[in-house]
Scaffold this motif. Structure first.
Motif, PDB file in Angstrom:
ATOM      1  N   GLU A 121     -99.097   6.249  21.253  1.00  0.00           N
ATOM      2  CA  GLU A 121     -99.859   5.200  21.935  1.00  0.00           C
ATOM      3  C   GLU A 121     -99.441   3.833  21.398  1.00  0.00           C
ATOM      4  N   LEU A 122     -99.105   2.929  22.309  1.00  0.00           N
ATOM      5  CA  LEU A 122     -98.523   1.638  21.938  1.00  0.00           C
ATOM      6  C   LEU A 122     -99.215   0.516  22.694  1.00  0.00           C
ATOM      7  N   HIS A 123     -99.607  -0.534  21.972  1.00  0.00           N
ATOM      8  CA  HIS A 123    -100.157  -1.736  22.587  1.00  0.00           C
ATOM      9  C   HIS A 123     -99.080  -2.808  22.548  1.00  0.00           C
ATOM     10  N   VAL A 124     -98.640  -3.243  23.722  1.00  0.00           N
ATOM     11  CA  VAL A 124     -97.503  -4.162  23.809  1.00  0.00           C
ATOM     12  C   VAL A 124     -97.763  -5.452  23.037  1.00  0.00           C
ATOM     13  N   GLY A 125     -98.987  -5.970  23.100  1.00  0.00           N
ATOM     14  CA  GLY A 125     -99.284  -7.263  22.510  1.00  0.00           C
ATOM     15  C   GLY A 125     -99.307  -7.301  21.005  1.00  0.00           C
ATOM     16  N   THR A 126     -99.365  -6.136  20.340  1.00  0.00           N
ATOM     17  CA  THR A 126     -99.391  -6.116  18.877  1.00  0.00           C
ATOM     18  C   THR A 126     -98.323  -5.200  18.272  1.00  0.00           C
ATOM     19  N   TYR A 127     -97.528  -4.562  19.095  1.00  0.00           N
ATOM     20  CA  TYR A 127     -96.446  -3.721  18.576  1.00  0.00           C
ATOM     21  C   TYR A 127     -95.396  -4.582  17.865  1.00  0.00           C
ATOM     22  N   VAL A 147     -93.880   7.550  25.297  1.00  0.00           N
ATOM     23  CA  VAL A 147     -94.610   6.350  24.894  1.00  0.00           C
ATOM     24  C   VAL A 147     -95.787   6.178  25.851  1.00  0.00           C
ATOM     25  N   GLU A 148     -96.993   6.056  25.315  1.00  0.00           N
ATOM     26  CA  GLU A 148     -98.162   5.799  26.161  1.00  0.00           C
ATOM     27  C   GLU A 148     -98.551   4.334  25.985  1.00  0.00           C
ATOM     28  N   LEU A 149     -98.312   3.535  27.006  1.00  0.00           N
ATOM     29  CA  LEU A 149     -98.602   2.107  26.970  1.00  0.00           C
ATOM     30  C   LEU A 149    -100.059   1.855  27.312  1.00  0.00           C
ATOM     31  N   MET A 150    -100.728   1.061  26.504  1.00  0.00           N
ATOM     32  CA  MET A 150    -102.077   0.620  26.854  1.00  0.00           C
ATOM     33  C   MET A 150    -102.007  -0.284  28.083  1.00  0.00           C
ATOM     34  N   PRO A 151    -103.141  -0.550  28.759  1.00  0.00           N
ATOM     35  CA  PRO A 151    -103.105  -1.172  30.093  1.00  0.00           C
ATOM     36  C   PRO A 151    -102.287  -2.456  30.165  1.00  0.00           C
ATOM     37  N   LEU A 152    -101.605  -2.621  31.299  1.00  0.00           N
ATOM     38  CA  LEU A 152    -100.703  -3.748  31.511  1.00  0.00           C
ATOM     39  C   LEU A 152    -101.150  -4.673  32.642  1.00  0.00           C
ATOM     40  N   CYS A 153    -102.234  -4.346  33.338  1.00  0.00           N
ATOM     41  CA  CYS A 153    -102.648  -5.189  34.467  1.00  0.00           C
ATOM     42  C   CYS A 153    -103.087  -6.569  33.980  1.00  0.00           C
ATOM     43  N   PRO A 154    -102.909  -7.594  34.808  1.00  0.00           N
ATOM     44  CA  PRO A 154    -103.246  -8.961  34.393  1.00  0.00           C
ATOM     45  C   PRO A 154    -104.708  -9.114  33.976  1.00  0.00           C
ATOM     46  N   PHE A 155    -104.911  -9.917  32.928  1.00  0.00           N
ATOM     47  CA  PHE A 155    -106.254 -10.278  32.489  1.00  0.00           C
ATOM     48  C   PHE A 155    -106.229 -11.743  32.047  1.00  0.00           C
ATOM     49  N   PRO A 156    -107.375 -12.413  31.995  1.00  0.00           N
ATOM     50  CA  PRO A 156    -107.379 -13.827  31.612  1.00  0.00           C
ATOM     51  C   PRO A 156    -106.868 -14.028  30.189  1.00  0.00           C
ATOM     52  N   GLY A 157    -106.181 -15.144  29.956  1.00  0.00           N
ATOM     53  CA  GLY A 157    -105.663 -15.433  28.635  1.00  0.00           C
ATOM     54  C   GLY A 157    -104.373 -14.690  28.362  1.00  0.00           C
ATOM     55  N   ARG A 158    -103.951 -14.730  27.094  1.00  0.00           N
ATOM     56  CA  ARG A 158    -102.679 -14.109  26.721  1.00  0.00           C
ATOM     57  C   ARG A 158    -102.873 -12.757  26.045  1.00  0.00           C
ATOM     58  N   HIS A 159    -103.813 -12.695  25.094  1.00  0.00           N
ATOM     59  CA  HIS A 159    -103.960 -11.500  24.270  1.00  0.00           C
ATOM     60  C   HIS A 159    -105.274 -10.778  24.543  1.00  0.00           C
ATOM     61  N   HIS A 204     -86.033   5.468  29.145  1.00  0.00           N
ATOM     62  CA  HIS A 204     -85.376   6.604  29.775  1.00  0.00           C
ATOM     63  C   HIS A 204     -83.944   6.777  29.280  1.00  0.00           C
ATOM     64  N   GLU A 205     -83.245   5.686  29.033  1.00  0.00           N
ATOM     65  CA  GLU A 205     -81.901   5.789  28.462  1.00  0.00           C
ATOM     66  C   GLU A 205     -81.933   6.501  27.112  1.00  0.00           C
ATOM     67  N   LEU A 206     -83.029   6.308  26.364  1.00  0.00           N
ATOM     68  CA  LEU A 206     -83.166   6.920  25.041  1.00  0.00           C
ATOM     69  C   LEU A 206     -83.812   8.299  25.108  1.00  0.00           C
ATOM     70  N   GLY A 207     -84.137   8.761  26.315  1.00  0.00           N
ATOM     71  CA  GLY A 207     -84.748  10.081  26.464  1.00  0.00           C
ATOM     72  C   GLY A 207     -86.246  10.109  26.315  1.00  0.00           C
ATOM     73  N   LEU A 208     -86.898   8.953  26.340  1.00  0.00           N
ATOM     74  CA  LEU A 208     -88.350   8.863  26.185  1.00  0.00           C
ATOM     75  C   LEU A 208     -89.032   8.761  27.544  1.00  0.00           C
ATOM     76  N   GLY A 209     -90.064   9.560  27.754  1.00  0.00           N
ATOM     77  CA  GLY A 209     -90.910   9.378  28.913  1.00  0.00           C
ATOM     78  C   GLY A 209     -91.884   8.235  28.675  1.00  0.00           C
ATOM     79  N   VAL A 210     -92.462   7.701  29.745  1.00  0.00           N
ATOM     80  CA  VAL A 210     -93.406   6.585  29.648  1.00  0.00           C
ATOM     81  C   VAL A 210     -94.681   6.944  30.397  1.00  0.00           C
ATOM     82  N   VAL A 211     -95.809   6.847  29.700  1.00  0.00           N
ATOM     83  CA  VAL A 211     -97.135   7.046  30.282  1.00  0.00           C
ATOM     84  C   VAL A 211     -97.849   5.706  30.250  1.00  0.00           C
ATOM     85  N   LEU A 212     -98.556   5.376  31.320  1.00  0.00           N
ATOM     86  CA  LEU A 212     -99.275   4.101  31.402  1.00  0.00           C
ATOM     87  C   LEU A 212    -100.771   4.344  31.495  1.00  0.00           C
TER      88      LEU A 212
END
Length: 581
Positions: free
Chosen positions: A98-104, A128-140, A170-178
């Motif tokens: 599980e990965l959070h893009v804003g703090t990874y 890799v399971e990405l935490m939500p990516l939909c737009p929200f107010p502000g940056r973080h 995918h080039e590295l062989g990793l699946g992506v879950v959102l």
């Protein structure tokens, strides 16, 4: 290009695109829909005005370059040239991260995260399971207050950056879950109520009115949500979706929304020729979620298993507050029950809820890989007052035990970013609300919540303080030095064993055999010819494993295989994985 919008209550709908306006016409074949054509290329800004109202972003916006309240932008998905030739990865045998893009990374972007993906390949994870990516107010923010369910948060890099991330994975062989949130939107920046009955007062949730899945107009709302889900899987080549808090999806229709979604995802998987997965978060302990549709289940492919986490957490930490209370009475017995039966509460009485809870899982129909097992998640770390990880509470030996249990269990293991090296950084609750009143309400609510449990206000980090997010960013210098390097080597070894030993990916829950001593604080379990033994106490113990030829596969502290008396002598706060034929 063709523009369309569902606005069943409007008398007039006007398209505003690149400074020009055009009245849309009612679609004669679809009730409540408005359509029209206008010249527009990739990146063109547009929005819709209903009757005499303001220009609003498209509910199905593919991009919000200026944030949730700004105009939408056209996205031409055909412009991106995919590099990876990808056939997908299935969940059985997987290890998720599980990965959070804003703090990874300090940069907090998808491109910066993509540059760190080789670390995950070396670790041995598969998805890799990405935490939500939909737009929200502000940056973080955590991402669970997103809007525009078809778009990517612009500060993370927007749509093109997500494609580059998925392509590199995918080039590295990793699946992506959102991780996607269908149970609520916003509140800030949520313009859906202006367009139609996307929400209903028939049901209520912790976030207010429920998403309309069963009241008048719900056909289109369900199509909106299913369409969003399929778009992530199709347009961005995502391999699976984690569905947030499905217990908050109130739905009384005979054909449940989740069953409709799972059928649509399975049909898309067949069309695309690659596996796609739906993973639920649910606290209901209802096996129907992960039971195949052919035998009257909802057909989701997996679910998070909080019962395993709670049993493991209480066994390791001794904490007994809140929902931990039922597990803390006999934590090793609770662990044994989850390892062999999936759920701890399977119709048993829950003192936390004041009622019986859950339902027994049919082990003949539901394989162990349909349950995700973990010792830490964003919820279980970030929802603590100070966002402290397990490494702030436990010795290195007990951390090793947590990893061994998670990575050799019959469940699909999942790690939370930084766990693999016992990251010294906390992961705290942070927001960046642009509405001052909402920001203050969140700040006060957070502190009030923990004040009820004895926390002083000044000891609870301010979610709106930028330093709270900054403290939560991973420190990438840590894995190169002790004690982090030893923990990272341990995780790598355990994950490698999971891939090497077929017994560790055996999906049969009934095939797991467990023994334990609550007073002596040891637990051992068998998966085929693989044995796992853990000593959670400080004193050495002798664990009766029985006689037979054996080989130590991994040990946190040096141990010998059992002697003629069948006893394994295990140092305090340590663990071992071994074979024993």
């Amino acid at each position: 290009m063709q523009f369309e919008v569902w606005a069943p209550q409007a008398e007039r709908v006007t398209l505003h695109c690149e400074g020009a306006t055009r009245a849309l016409a009612r679609d004669p074949d679809r009730t409540g829909w408005w359509t029209g054509e206008a010249e527009a290329a990739d990146g063109a800004r547009y929005g819709f005005a209903l009757d005499d109202g303001p220009v609003l972003p498209d509910p199905r916006s593919r991009r919000q370059p200026d944030g949730p309240d700004g105009p939408s932008a056209v996205v031409d998905h055909g412009r991106y040239t995919w590099r990876a030739r990808w056939r997908g990865r299935r969940l059985p045998g997987a290890v998720l991260y599980e990965l959070h893009v804003g703090t990874y990374t300090p940069e907090g972007t998808l491109d910066a995260a993509a540059a760190r993906l080789e670390h995950l390949v070396e670790l041995g994870v598969t998805h890799v399971e990405l935490m939500p990516l939909c737009p929200f107010p502000g940056r973080h923010g955590w991402g669970y207050e997103g809007v525009s369910l078809w778009a990517v948060h612009e500060p993370y890099g927007g749509p093109e950056a997500l494609k580059r991330f998925v392509d590199r994975a995918h080039e590295l062989g990793l699946g992506v879950v959102l991780d996607v949130v269908h149970n609520h939107l916003g509140p800030s920046g949520n313009h859906l109520p202006a367009f139609g009955p996307y929400f209903t007062d028939t049901h209520h949730t912790p976030w207010g009115a429920a998403v309309n899945l069963d009241a008048p107009g719900s056909d289109e709302v369900r199509a909106f949500l299913v369409g969003s889900a399929l778009a992530w899987l199709r347009d961005y080549r995502i391999d699976g979706l984690r569905l947030d808090a499905v217990h908050a999806l109130h739905d009384t229709r005979a054909y449940p929304y989740l069953e409709e979604l799972s059928a649509a995802v399975d049909a898309l998987a067949e069309d695309l020729g690659r596996p796609l997965s739906l993973i639920a978060e649910s606290d209901l302990n209802d096996p129907r979620y992960i039971t195949p549709r052919a035998v009257h289940g909802l057909g989701l492919h997996a679910q998070w298993n909080d019962d395993f986490h709670h049993a493991l957490h209480t066994a390791l930490t001794g904490e007994s507050q809140g929902y931990y209370a039922d597990f803390a009475r006999a934590p090793l017995a609770a662990l044994a029950k989850t390892l062999t039966g999936g759920y701890f509460h399977d119709g048993t009485y829950s003192s936390f809820r004041g009622r019986h809870h859950g339902r027994r899982l049919d082990r003949a129909r539901v394989a162990g890989h349909r349950l995700l097992g973990y010792s830490q998640t964003h919820d279980q770390v970030g929802n603590r007052a100070q966002g402290d990880r397990l490494c702030a509470l436990l010795s290195p030996g007990l951390l090793a035990c947590a990893a061994a249990l998670t990575l050799t269990s019959p469940f699909t293991p999942m790690l939370f970013m930084g766990e693999e090296w016992a990251a010294g950084t906390p992961w705290q609750f942070f927001t960046d609300h642009t509405d001052p009143e909402l920001a203050e309400a969140v700040r006060r609510g957070r502190r009030r919540e923990f004040a009820a449990h004895g926390w002083a206000e000044e000891d609870v980090p301010d979610p709106q303080d930028p330093a709270t997010r900054d403290r939560s960013v991973l420190d990438w210098s840590e894995p190169e030095r002790e004690p982090h390097a030893r923990v990272l080597a341990w995780y790598r070894r355990l994950i490698a064993l999971r891939h090497e030993q077929p017994d560790l990916t055996n999906p049969g829950l009934a095939d797991t055999k467990v023994a334990y001593d609550e007073e002596a604080r040891w637990l051992a379990f068998r998966r085929g010819d693989v044995r796992v033994a853990l000593n959670l106490g400080k004193a050495p113990v002798a664990v009766p494993l029985g006689t037979g030829r054996g080989e130590v596969l991994a040990a946190w502290e040096p141990v010998e295989t059992p002697g003629p008396n069948g006893l394994l002598h295990l140092p305090g706060e340590s663990c071992v994985v071994l074979t024993q034929a």
